[in-house]
Design a protein around this motif. Structure first.
Motif, PDB file in Angstrom:
ATOM      1  N   ILE A   1      -4.963   0.298 -10.230  1.00 20.55           N
ATOM      2  CA  ILE A   1      -6.304   0.593  -9.703  1.00 20.55           C
ATOM      3  C   ILE A   1      -6.376   2.033  -9.197  1.00 20.55           C
ATOM      4  O   ILE A   1      -7.355   2.738  -9.443  1.00 20.55           O
ATOM      5  CB  ILE A   1      -6.680  -0.426  -8.610  1.00 20.55           C
ATOM      6  CG1 ILE A   1      -6.848  -1.815  -9.247  1.00 20.55           C
ATOM      7  CG2 ILE A   1      -7.941  -0.017  -7.869  1.00 20.55           C
ATOM      8  CD1 ILE A   1      -6.892  -2.959  -8.262  1.00 20.55           C
ATOM      9  N   ALA A   2      -5.329   2.488  -8.520  1.00 17.84           N
ATOM     10  CA  ALA A   2      -5.302   3.869  -8.025  1.00 17.84           C
ATOM     11  C   ALA A   2      -5.322   4.866  -9.179  1.00 17.84           C
ATOM     12  O   ALA A   2      -5.991   5.904  -9.091  1.00 17.84           O
ATOM     13  CB  ALA A   2      -4.071   4.101  -7.150  1.00 17.84           C
ATOM     14  N   GLU A   3      -4.613   4.573 -10.255  1.00 15.89           N
ATOM     15  CA  GLU A   3      -4.631   5.469 -11.421  1.00 15.89           C
ATOM     16  C   GLU A   3      -6.043   5.602 -11.987  1.00 15.89           C
ATOM     17  O   GLU A   3      -6.456   6.682 -12.388  1.00 15.89           O
ATOM     18  CB  GLU A   3      -3.698   4.941 -12.514  1.00 15.89           C
ATOM     19  CG  GLU A   3      -2.240   5.148 -12.246  1.00 15.89           C
ATOM     20  CD  GLU A   3      -1.375   4.610 -13.377  1.00 15.89           C
ATOM     21  OE1 GLU A   3      -1.755   3.615 -14.030  1.00 15.89           O
ATOM     22  OE2 GLU A   3      -0.314   5.198 -13.610  1.00 15.89           O
TER      23      GLU A   3
ATOM     24  N   GLY B   1      -2.178  -2.410  -7.318  1.00 13.33           N
ATOM     25  CA  GLY B   1      -2.706  -1.254  -6.595  1.00 13.33           C
ATOM     26  C   GLY B   1      -2.468   0.050  -7.329  1.00 13.33           C
ATOM     27  O   GLY B   1      -3.327   0.940  -7.338  1.00 13.33           O
ATOM     28  N   THR B   2      -1.315   0.171  -7.973  1.00  7.69           N
ATOM     29  CA  THR B   2      -1.008   1.397  -8.711  1.00  7.69           C
ATOM     30  C   THR B   2      -1.943   1.561  -9.910  1.00  7.69           C
ATOM     31  O   THR B   2      -2.454   2.650 -10.168  1.00  7.69           O
ATOM     32  CB  THR B   2       0.466   1.404  -9.160  1.00  7.69           C
ATOM     33  OG1 THR B   2       1.295   1.311  -7.989  1.00  7.69           O
ATOM     34  CG2 THR B   2       0.804   2.666  -9.915  1.00  7.69           C
TER      35      THR B   2
ATOM     36  N   VAL C   1       2.328   1.818  -3.435  1.00  8.28           N
ATOM     37  CA  VAL C   1       1.411   2.542  -4.322  1.00  8.28           C
ATOM     38  C   VAL C   1       1.530   4.044  -4.073  1.00  8.28           C
ATOM     39  O   VAL C   1       1.607   4.841  -5.013  1.00  8.28           O
ATOM     40  CB  VAL C   1      -0.046   2.061  -4.125  1.00  8.28           C
ATOM     41  CG1 VAL C   1      -1.025   2.942  -4.889  1.00  8.28           C
ATOM     42  CG2 VAL C   1      -0.186   0.607  -4.546  1.00  8.28           C
ATOM     43  N   GLY C   2       1.597   4.424  -2.797  1.00  7.52           N
ATOM     44  CA  GLY C   2       1.724   5.841  -2.456  1.00  7.52           C
ATOM     45  C   GLY C   2       2.990   6.474  -2.992  1.00  7.52           C
ATOM     46  O   GLY C   2       2.965   7.569  -3.559  1.00  7.52           O
TER      47      GLY C   2
ATOM     48  N   ILE D   1       0.846  -1.203   0.000  1.00  8.17           N
ATOM     49  CA  ILE D   1       0.000   0.000   0.000  1.00  8.17           C
ATOM     50  C   ILE D   1       0.876   1.246   0.000  1.00  8.17           C
ATOM     51  O   ILE D   1       0.628   2.194  -0.750  1.00  8.17           O
ATOM     52  CB  ILE D   1      -0.970  -0.020   1.208  1.00  8.17           C
ATOM     53  CG1 ILE D   1      -1.998  -1.143   1.034  1.00  8.17           C
ATOM     54  CG2 ILE D   1      -1.649   1.340   1.380  1.00  8.17           C
ATOM     55  CD1 ILE D   1      -2.812  -1.450   2.281  1.00  8.17           C
TER      56      ILE D   1
ATOM     57  N   ILE E   1       2.971   6.731  -6.922  1.00  7.27           N
ATOM     58  CA  ILE E   1       2.143   7.873  -7.325  1.00  7.27           C
ATOM     59  C   ILE E   1       2.865   9.180  -7.000  1.00  7.27           C
ATOM     60  O   ILE E   1       2.866  10.121  -7.793  1.00  7.27           O
ATOM     61  CB  ILE E   1       0.761   7.801  -6.649  1.00  7.27           C
ATOM     62  CG1 ILE E   1      -0.047   6.648  -7.248  1.00  7.27           C
ATOM     63  CG2 ILE E   1       0.008   9.123  -6.796  1.00  7.27           C
ATOM     64  CD1 ILE E   1      -1.329   6.340  -6.510  1.00  7.27           C
TER      65      ILE E   1
ATOM     66  N   ILE F   1      -8.962   5.021 -10.295  1.00 11.32           N
ATOM     67  CA  ILE F   1      -9.864   5.645  -9.332  1.00 11.32           C
ATOM     68  C   ILE F   1      -9.517   7.108  -9.076  1.00 11.32           C
ATOM     69  O   ILE F   1     -10.396   7.977  -9.066  1.00 11.32           O
ATOM     70  CB  ILE F   1      -9.870   4.851  -8.009  1.00 11.32           C
ATOM     71  CG1 ILE F   1     -10.491   3.469  -8.237  1.00 11.32           C
ATOM     72  CG2 ILE F   1     -10.617   5.599  -6.914  1.00 11.32           C
ATOM     73  CD1 ILE F   1     -10.341   2.522  -7.062  1.00 11.32           C
ATOM     74  N   LEU F   2      -8.240   7.388  -8.854  1.00 10.94           N
ATOM     75  CA  LEU F   2      -7.843   8.733  -8.434  1.00 10.94           C
ATOM     76  C   LEU F   2      -7.577   9.696  -9.585  1.00 10.94           C
ATOM     77  O   LEU F   2      -7.754  10.903  -9.434  1.00 10.94           O
ATOM     78  CB  LEU F   2      -6.582   8.654  -7.559  1.00 10.94           C
ATOM     79  CG  LEU F   2      -6.706   7.842  -6.275  1.00 10.94           C
ATOM     80  CD1 LEU F   2      -5.350   7.739  -5.585  1.00 10.94           C
ATOM     81  CD2 LEU F   2      -7.748   8.453  -5.354  1.00 10.94           C
TER      82      LEU F   2
END
Length: 114
Positions: free
Chosen positions: A70-72, A67-68, A15-16, A12, A19, A74-75
Motif C-alpha cells: 500500500i505504501a508503494e 502495508g509495504t 513498513v518504514g 508499521i 522502504i 501511495i508514496l
C-alpha cells in the motif's frame, strides 16, 4: 489487547524499514532505517512474550507486507494491480482470522476436536 497493538505498531515500523532498505541514500536515512528495524523487532519480541510467537510473527509479517504494498502505491506511484490488491485482502483476512482465534494468554482457541 495491548500486545496486539505492539504487533500493529511493529508492523508499521517494518513498513518504514523495508522502504528504507530500498530508498535510503544518506546517513540520516540509514540511521532512520536502523532505528525502525530496532523498534519493529523490539515490539515484536515484547509482544511475543505473552502471545503465541508463531501467530504474532505471522500477523507482523502479514501486516508489514500489506502495508509495504500500500505504501508503494501511495508514496511511490507503484502500479495498482487488482489481483495484487485482492491477494492483499486475502492476506489481511488471514491476519484478522489469526487474531480472532488467539487469546491474550497465548493459547490457541480451536473450534472442534484437537
Amino acid at each position: 489487547m495491548k500486545d496486539w497493538w505492539k504487533i500493529i505498531v511493529a508492523a508499521i515500523f517494518e513498513v518504514g524499514w523495508v522502504i528504507g532498505l530500498k530508498h535510503a541514500d544518506g546517513v540520516l536515512e540509514w540511521l532512520g532505517t536502523a532505528a525502525a528495524i530496532y523498534v519493529s523487532f523490539y515490539l515484536l519480541i515484547v509482544a511475543g512474550r505473552t502471545l503465541p510467537v508463531g501467530t504474532a510473527y505471522a500477523v507482523f509479517v502479514g501486516l508489514g507486507a500489506a502495508g509495504t504494498v500500500i505504501a508503494e502505491i501511495i508514496l511511490f506511484g507503484a502500479q495498482v494491480n487488482p489481483a495484487k490488491l485482492a491477494l492483499i485482502a486475502v492476506l489481511l483476512a488471514g491476519v484478522i482470522g489469526l487474531k480472532l482465534v488467539t487469546d491474550e494468554g497465548g493459547d490457541e482457541e480451536w473450534h472442534g476436536s484437537h
